[in-house]
Motif scaffolding. Structure first.
Motif, PDB file in Angstrom:
ATOM      1  N   ALA A   4     -15.958   7.649  11.267  1.00 26.77           N
ATOM      2  CA  ALA A   4     -15.574   7.420  10.025  1.00 26.77           C
ATOM      3  C   ALA A   4     -16.241   8.404   8.929  1.00 26.77           C
ATOM      4  O   ALA A   4     -16.210   9.039   7.956  1.00 26.77           O
ATOM      5  N   LEU A   5     -17.747   8.707   9.453  1.00 26.84           N
ATOM      6  CA  LEU A   5     -18.630   9.545   8.512  1.00 26.84           C
ATOM      7  C   LEU A   5     -17.968  10.786   8.632  1.00 26.84           C
ATOM      8  O   LEU A   5     -18.194  11.578   7.703  1.00 26.84           O
ATOM      9  N   ALA A   6     -17.784  11.320   9.811  1.00 33.48           N
ATOM     10  CA  ALA A   6     -17.316  12.661   9.769  1.00 33.48           C
ATOM     11  C   ALA A   6     -16.010  13.028   8.939  1.00 33.48           C
ATOM     12  O   ALA A   6     -15.671  13.893   8.368  1.00 33.48           O
ATOM     13  N   LEU A   7     -15.090  11.939   9.009  1.00 32.19           N
ATOM     14  CA  LEU A   7     -13.952  11.887   8.351  1.00 32.19           C
ATOM     15  C   LEU A   7     -14.270  12.223   6.629  1.00 32.19           C
ATOM     16  O   LEU A   7     -13.861  12.821   5.946  1.00 32.19           O
ATOM     17  N   PHE A   8     -15.349  11.295   6.368  1.00 31.66           N
ATOM     18  CA  PHE A   8     -15.784  11.086   4.907  1.00 31.66           C
ATOM     19  C   PHE A   8     -16.280  12.612   4.721  1.00 31.66           C
ATOM     20  O   PHE A   8     -15.649  13.157   3.427  1.00 31.66           O
ATOM     21  N   PHE A   9     -16.958  13.146   5.339  1.00 31.63           N
ATOM     22  CA  PHE A   9     -17.494  14.475   4.745  1.00 31.63           C
ATOM     23  C   PHE A   9     -16.433  15.463   4.884  1.00 31.63           C
ATOM     24  O   PHE A   9     -16.370  16.542   4.221  1.00 31.63           O
ATOM     25  N   LYS A  10     -15.535  15.406   6.030  1.00 33.56           N
ATOM     26  CA  LYS A  10     -14.140  16.213   5.961  1.00 33.56           C
ATOM     27  C   LYS A  10     -13.355  16.440   4.686  1.00 33.56           C
ATOM     28  O   LYS A  10     -12.993  17.428   4.416  1.00 33.56           O
ATOM     29  N   TYR A 106      -1.215  17.905   1.549  1.00 35.84           N
ATOM     30  CA  TYR A 106      -2.237  18.521   1.063  1.00 35.84           C
ATOM     31  C   TYR A 106      -3.547  17.866   1.693  1.00 35.84           C
ATOM     32  O   TYR A 106      -4.732  18.208   1.672  1.00 35.84           O
ATOM     33  N   PHE A 107      -3.405  16.554   1.739  1.00 35.53           N
ATOM     34  CA  PHE A 107      -4.374  15.486   2.242  1.00 35.53           C
ATOM     35  C   PHE A 107      -4.366  15.365   3.747  1.00 35.53           C
ATOM     36  O   PHE A 107      -5.419  15.352   4.375  1.00 35.53           O
ATOM     37  N   GLY A 108      -3.231  14.956   4.322  1.00 34.70           N
ATOM     38  CA  GLY A 108      -3.123  14.605   5.573  1.00 34.70           C
ATOM     39  C   GLY A 108      -3.294  15.629   6.590  1.00 34.70           C
ATOM     40  O   GLY A 108      -3.952  15.408   7.788  1.00 34.70           O
ATOM     41  N   VAL A 109      -2.959  16.753   6.434  1.00 32.74           N
ATOM     42  CA  VAL A 109      -2.973  17.948   7.567  1.00 32.74           C
ATOM     43  C   VAL A 109      -4.339  18.066   7.927  1.00 32.74           C
ATOM     44  O   VAL A 109      -4.806  18.375   9.206  1.00 32.74           O
ATOM     45  N   PRO A 110      -5.453  18.468   6.881  1.00 28.50           N
ATOM     46  CA  PRO A 110      -6.728  18.483   7.220  1.00 28.50           C
ATOM     47  C   PRO A 110      -7.449  17.665   8.062  1.00 28.50           C
ATOM     48  O   PRO A 110      -8.102  17.605   9.111  1.00 28.50           O
ATOM     49  N   VAL A 111      -6.901  16.063   7.825  1.00 28.22           N
ATOM     50  CA  VAL A 111      -7.499  15.127   8.531  1.00 28.22           C
ATOM     51  C   VAL A 111      -6.653  15.038   9.816  1.00 28.22           C
ATOM     52  O   VAL A 111      -7.484  14.656  11.000  1.00 28.22           O
ATOM     53  N   MET A 256       2.033   8.631  12.975  1.00 25.82           N
ATOM     54  CA  MET A 256       2.596   7.702  12.057  1.00 25.82           C
ATOM     55  C   MET A 256       1.827   6.928  11.277  1.00 25.82           C
ATOM     56  O   MET A 256       1.894   6.537   9.953  1.00 25.82           O
ATOM     57  N   PHE A 257       0.786   6.150  11.942  1.00 24.14           N
ATOM     58  CA  PHE A 257      -0.128   5.310  11.436  1.00 24.14           C
ATOM     59  C   PHE A 257      -0.859   6.275  10.349  1.00 24.14           C
ATOM     60  O   PHE A 257      -1.267   5.772   9.029  1.00 24.14           O
ATOM     61  N   LEU A 258      -1.415   7.435  10.388  1.00 22.45           N
ATOM     62  CA  LEU A 258      -2.188   8.353   9.671  1.00 22.45           C
ATOM     63  C   LEU A 258      -1.113   8.722   8.417  1.00 22.45           C
ATOM     64  O   LEU A 258      -1.716   8.686   6.991  1.00 22.45           O
ATOM     65  N   ILE A 259       0.326   8.981   8.620  1.00 20.49           N
ATOM     66  CA  ILE A 259       1.001   9.175   7.600  1.00 20.49           C
ATOM     67  C   ILE A 259       0.961   7.973   6.612  1.00 20.49           C
ATOM     68  O   ILE A 259       1.147   7.875   5.452  1.00 20.49           O
ATOM     69  N   ALA A 260       0.973   6.635   7.183  1.00 24.06           N
ATOM     70  CA  ALA A 260       1.053   5.361   6.208  1.00 24.06           C
ATOM     71  C   ALA A 260      -0.222   5.358   5.623  1.00 24.06           C
ATOM     72  O   ALA A 260      -0.001   4.484   4.433  1.00 24.06           O
ATOM     73  N   ILE A 261      -1.091   5.747   5.887  1.00 21.08           N
ATOM     74  CA  ILE A 261      -2.607   5.301   5.287  1.00 21.08           C
ATOM     75  C   ILE A 261      -2.745   6.559   4.188  1.00 21.08           C
ATOM     76  O   ILE A 261      -4.046   6.370   3.625  1.00 21.08           O
ATOM     77  N   THR A 262      -2.288   7.440   4.242  1.00 17.49           N
ATOM     78  CA  THR A 262      -2.882   8.549   3.307  1.00 17.49           C
ATOM     79  C   THR A 262      -2.337   8.154   1.959  1.00 17.49           C
ATOM     80  O   THR A 262      -1.448   7.254   1.533  1.00 17.49           O
ATOM     81  N   PRO A 263      -2.889   8.724   0.712  1.00 17.98           N
ATOM     82  CA  PRO A 263      -2.950   8.435  -0.542  1.00 17.98           C
ATOM     83  C   PRO A 263      -1.532   8.686  -1.120  1.00 17.98           C
ATOM     84  O   PRO A 263      -0.611   9.421  -0.377  1.00 17.98           O
ATOM     85  N   ILE A 264      -1.292   8.393  -2.209  1.00 20.92           N
ATOM     86  CA  ILE A 264       0.206   8.779  -2.911  1.00 20.92           C
ATOM     87  C   ILE A 264       0.433  10.283  -2.948  1.00 20.92           C
ATOM     88  O   ILE A 264      -0.749  10.911  -3.248  1.00 20.92           O
ATOM     89  N   ALA A 295     -12.776   6.173   0.934  1.00 20.38           N
ATOM     90  CA  ALA A 295     -13.252   5.440   1.958  1.00 20.38           C
ATOM     91  C   ALA A 295     -12.237   4.566   3.091  1.00 20.38           C
ATOM     92  O   ALA A 295     -12.712   4.180   3.856  1.00 20.38           O
ATOM     93  N   PHE A 296     -11.130   4.468   2.432  1.00 22.89           N
ATOM     94  CA  PHE A 296      -9.957   3.638   3.185  1.00 22.89           C
ATOM     95  C   PHE A 296      -9.538   4.164   4.449  1.00 22.89           C
ATOM     96  O   PHE A 296      -9.704   3.668   5.395  1.00 22.89           O
ATOM     97  N   ILE A 297      -9.264   5.636   4.307  1.00 21.54           N
ATOM     98  CA  ILE A 297      -8.914   6.182   5.703  1.00 21.54           C
ATOM     99  C   ILE A 297     -10.033   6.289   6.811  1.00 21.54           C
ATOM    100  O   ILE A 297      -9.724   5.840   7.867  1.00 21.54           O
TER     101      ILE A 297
END
Length: 305
Positions: A4-10, A106-111, A256-264, A295-297
């Motif tokens: 979670a912390l690694a994603l936060f900084f990413k 824009y958001f999901g590919v780096p994650v 698919m779960f990552l797609i579902a939790i990305t922001p608008i 924080a959510f992702i």
């Protein structure tokens, strides 16, 4: 928690890019509307085309974008019916774009690159194409119906190039025709522009940080559909396929779960700007969901994965 912390900084560079877009719009008079046209008609189709060309295609993989597209269309249409009951300021037609898609590019590919590596990223991009197809067809049509007749809205959809880029890439990929080496750097540069300009256009659309929520009912509906309904649908699909159908591997469920939790999706602002349909409301809500996702992702990923 470490993940979670690694994603936060990413994710921090993405928010800096949004802030730079706001600076460009506020102090340099940069036009988000002009960039919106470039993104929708040039950059996004290029990313779709190169992504499909690089993906290993099989009947199951080819079906993934259409599966995601179907779920997005169903969610968008149901939420539109609900929105029309509570929103009377002309913004209801933007709700399907807010709910049915997500900032998967824009958001999901780096994650996805951080979570899945290069191999898993290709599979994620194939799933992501479902939301791209939704944005550029059903989502655009429902948004355009707020201002145009059925005939005019359908005509605008037919002029969108991303659908044709997807179909062309599938045909060439199946025919084992690759992108010539001389053009590979071009498509890599366009993918970089896709992320940078897509996040900056959110900032450009925010002329003031006061009243970002705008119509609170709109914002509440968007948050509920994006961060409650979509994740629940993705979890249901995960459970049904893992326990009953057995069609896809766990990597697909996670994608698919990552797609579902990305922001608008930032493209919501692009389309709202092009159609002149509540663009400030869309921009404010997109920015709020993007901040919330910081924080959510990480939390959802650490729980689910």
């Amino acid at each position: 928690m470490a993940a979670a912390l690694a994603l936060f900084f990413k994710l921090i560079p993405l928010y800096i890019t949004v802030a730079l877009g706001w600076v460009a719009g506020r102090y340099l008079q940069a036009s988000g509307r002009h960039i919106a046209g470039i993104m929708l008609y040039i950059v996004t189709p290029s990313v779709v085309f190169s992504g499909v060309m690089a993906a290993p295609l099989s009947p199951e993989v080819i079906a993934l974008p259409f599966l995601v597209f179907g779920l997005s269309s169903l969610l968008g249409y149901v939420q539109l019916k609900l929105a029309r009951r509570v929103l009377h300021d002309g913004s209801a037609n933007i709700i399907p774009l807010c709910v049915g898609s997500g900032n998967t590019g824009y958001f999901g590919v780096p994650v996805a690159l951080l979570l899945f590596g290069e191999e898993g990223l290709g599979l994620y991009i194939v799933c992501m194409l479902g939301t791209t197809l939704f944005e550029n067809s059903v989502g655009f049509y429902l948004a355009a119906r707020g201002r145009y007749s059925i005939k005019d809205a359908l005509w605008r959809v037919l002029k969108l190039p991303s659908v044709y880029a997807f179909l062309a890439a599938v045909a060439l990929n199946l025919a084992e025709i690759g992108i010539p080496d001389i053009f590979v750097p071009l498509f890599e540069n366009l993918r970089g522009a896709y992320s940078v300009l897509g996040m900056m256009i959110i900032g450009m659309s925010i002329t003031s940080f006061r009243g970002l929520a705008g119509n609170v009912r709109f914002t509440a509906l968007a948050f509920f559909g994006k961060f409650v309904v979509w994740p629940l649908v993705a979890i249901l699909f995960w459970w049904v396929d893992a326990n009953l159908l057995g069609i896809y591997e766990p990597a697909v469920h996670k994608a698919m779960f990552l797609i579902a939790i990305t922001p608008i999706a930032a493209n919501t602002v692009v389309i709202a700007t092009l159609l002149d349909t509540s663009p400030r409301q869309a921009a404010g809500t997109v920015l709020l969901t993007t901040l919330f996702a910081l924080a959510f992702i990480p939390v959802m990923i650490s729980v689910a994965f």
